[in-house]
Design a protein around this motif. Sequence first.
Motif, PDB file in Angstrom:
ATOM      1  N   GLY A 150       0.806  -1.224   0.000  1.00 48.86           N
ATOM      2  CA  GLY A 150       0.000   0.000   0.000  1.00 48.86           C
ATOM      3  C   GLY A 150       0.834   1.267   0.000  1.00 48.86           C
ATOM      4  N   ILE A 151       1.933   1.252   0.720  1.00 48.67           N
ATOM      5  CA  ILE A 151       2.818   2.421   0.738  1.00 48.67           C
ATOM      6  C   ILE A 151       3.368   2.696  -0.658  1.00 48.67           C
ATOM      7  N   GLY A 152       3.334   1.685  -1.525  1.00 43.99           N
ATOM      8  CA  GLY A 152       3.799   1.849  -2.893  1.00 43.99           C
ATOM      9  C   GLY A 152       3.002   2.869  -3.695  1.00 43.99           C
ATOM     10  N   ALA A 153       1.834   3.290  -3.196  1.00 47.40           N
ATOM     11  CA  ALA A 153       1.065   4.323  -3.912  1.00 47.40           C
ATOM     12  C   ALA A 153       1.792   5.668  -3.887  1.00 47.40           C
ATOM     13  N   LEU A 154       2.650   5.883  -2.899  1.00 44.70           N
ATOM     14  CA  LEU A 154       3.305   7.186  -2.746  1.00 44.70           C
ATOM     15  C   LEU A 154       4.188   7.569  -3.937  1.00 44.70           C
ATOM     16  N   PRO A 155       5.016   6.657  -4.485  1.00 45.50           N
ATOM     17  CA  PRO A 155       5.792   7.059  -5.668  1.00 45.50           C
ATOM     18  C   PRO A 155       4.928   7.556  -6.821  1.00 45.50           C
ATOM     19  N   GLY A 156       3.748   6.952  -6.994  1.00 46.93           N
ATOM     20  CA  GLY A 156       2.843   7.415  -8.034  1.00 46.93           C
ATOM     21  C   GLY A 156       2.341   8.824  -7.767  1.00 46.93           C
ATOM     22  N   VAL A 157       2.025   9.111  -6.503  1.00 40.52           N
ATOM     23  CA  VAL A 157       1.593  10.464  -6.130  1.00 40.52           C
ATOM     24  C   VAL A 157       2.705  11.469  -6.420  1.00 40.52           C
TER      25      VAL A 157
END
Length: 462
Positions: free
Chosen positions: A175-182
């Motif tokens: 879930g923390i992997g969404a941050l690079p996309g942001v």
Amino acid sequence: MPSYLREASRNPFVLKISLLAALGGLLFGYDTGVISGALLYIKKDLHAGDLAQSWIVAGLLVGAVVGALAGGRLADLISRRWTLLISGIVYVAAALAAAFAQSSGQLVAARMVLGLAVGAASAVVPLYIAEHTPPKIRGGTVSYNQLMVTVGILVAYLIDFALRNVGSNWRWMLGIGALPGVFLVIGMLFVPYSPRWLMQKGRRDEAREVLRRTRRGEDVEEELSEIESVLAEERSSGLRALLRPSLRPMLVIGIGLAVIQQVVGVNTVVYFSPTILTYTGLHANDAIAQALSVGITNVVFTIIAVLLLDLVGRRALLIAGTIGLTVALLTLAAFFAFDWKDSAPWVALVALVLFIASFAIGLGPGFWLMISEIFPLGVRGSAMAVCSVFNWGANFFVSYYFLQLVDGIGKAWTFSLYAVMGVVGIVFFLTKVPETKNRTLEEIERDLGAPASGTNTREQTA
């Protein structure tokens, strides 16, 4: 001060553009690194066997093949900038879907969608940066993408380590992997269009303004005329143009680099380094802790590559790095062949560190940099997409069959096979790959055989 840093410090706007675009590398880096640790817990929680684990890893790679091909086309149609922004949005949604997956099938599907974003970004980021960057610093600056990949891997390893004893830890990891996309979406709001893409669309005044900010003290009109001249010579573009005989040598180099980068087994080390370390007798938590050294080494030696690429050259680092990783693979093969698990358990970790250091100095940044340099402007987006497809396809093949190879022929023969691919790579670089440092993209095109307009016309009417 190293020459790269001295030259780069004179052009902070280019550095800002390059670093923001290179956030696209975080997408692949984080997801690659995080799955290596999360997999140890996913297989227990979702009852995933070897086949399911292979698909959980490889699902992203299937999506990346499609994403890379689509990304190159979108980069030409809607711009490099908007392609990267859309990739970031898709990545955020898919990362959250992966975190909430309730079965192996759902997780594989989410990772396939993640792959669409990762593949598109991987094809477009080096292209976008190369088209903004002056020749003197292009090698180091384009390699920011690979640096961000390694940073993403290291951050993922750190998060895996920090969450190793937390309940439902793999869900948090993914879930923390969404941050690079942001970060990528926000970054793309603050960068300009590529001057070469603007020229393709007939927006010369806008291209001039961008070049004035990225070419301080240099003759902007001369570069605009050079780009315009190359565009006039390129009478066709897209995938069909890549079939022209004059472009085949370039395509052979690009595809060769793409495949060799993967068949030496780099992503088995990145995806499965904790798994490989458990083969030496380590507990899962200890294996994740030791894998941190692989991630740190990756970042450090990629930084060294950034500083050296414009000084030493691309070809020399490709050859030296591939020799080093081949030695490391042979060491790993010997470790398992002679069962040094009890007598010298440290050898496996040393070999993994040597492997990743050698890859980071050569094939890691070298492939992405050179495919952004060697193709003519009219086909550059499509050509990079094709090379990226081959790269992701080879990545899928190697990663998917790693566990099956280990089960089928054993660990020693598996790493020996990768070492043979390293030898093939060394021969290919010595005989086929040219040096491209300190030359404009247009000079490289002509030296590698990009056709003049008359030749181009004859080929199309043939």
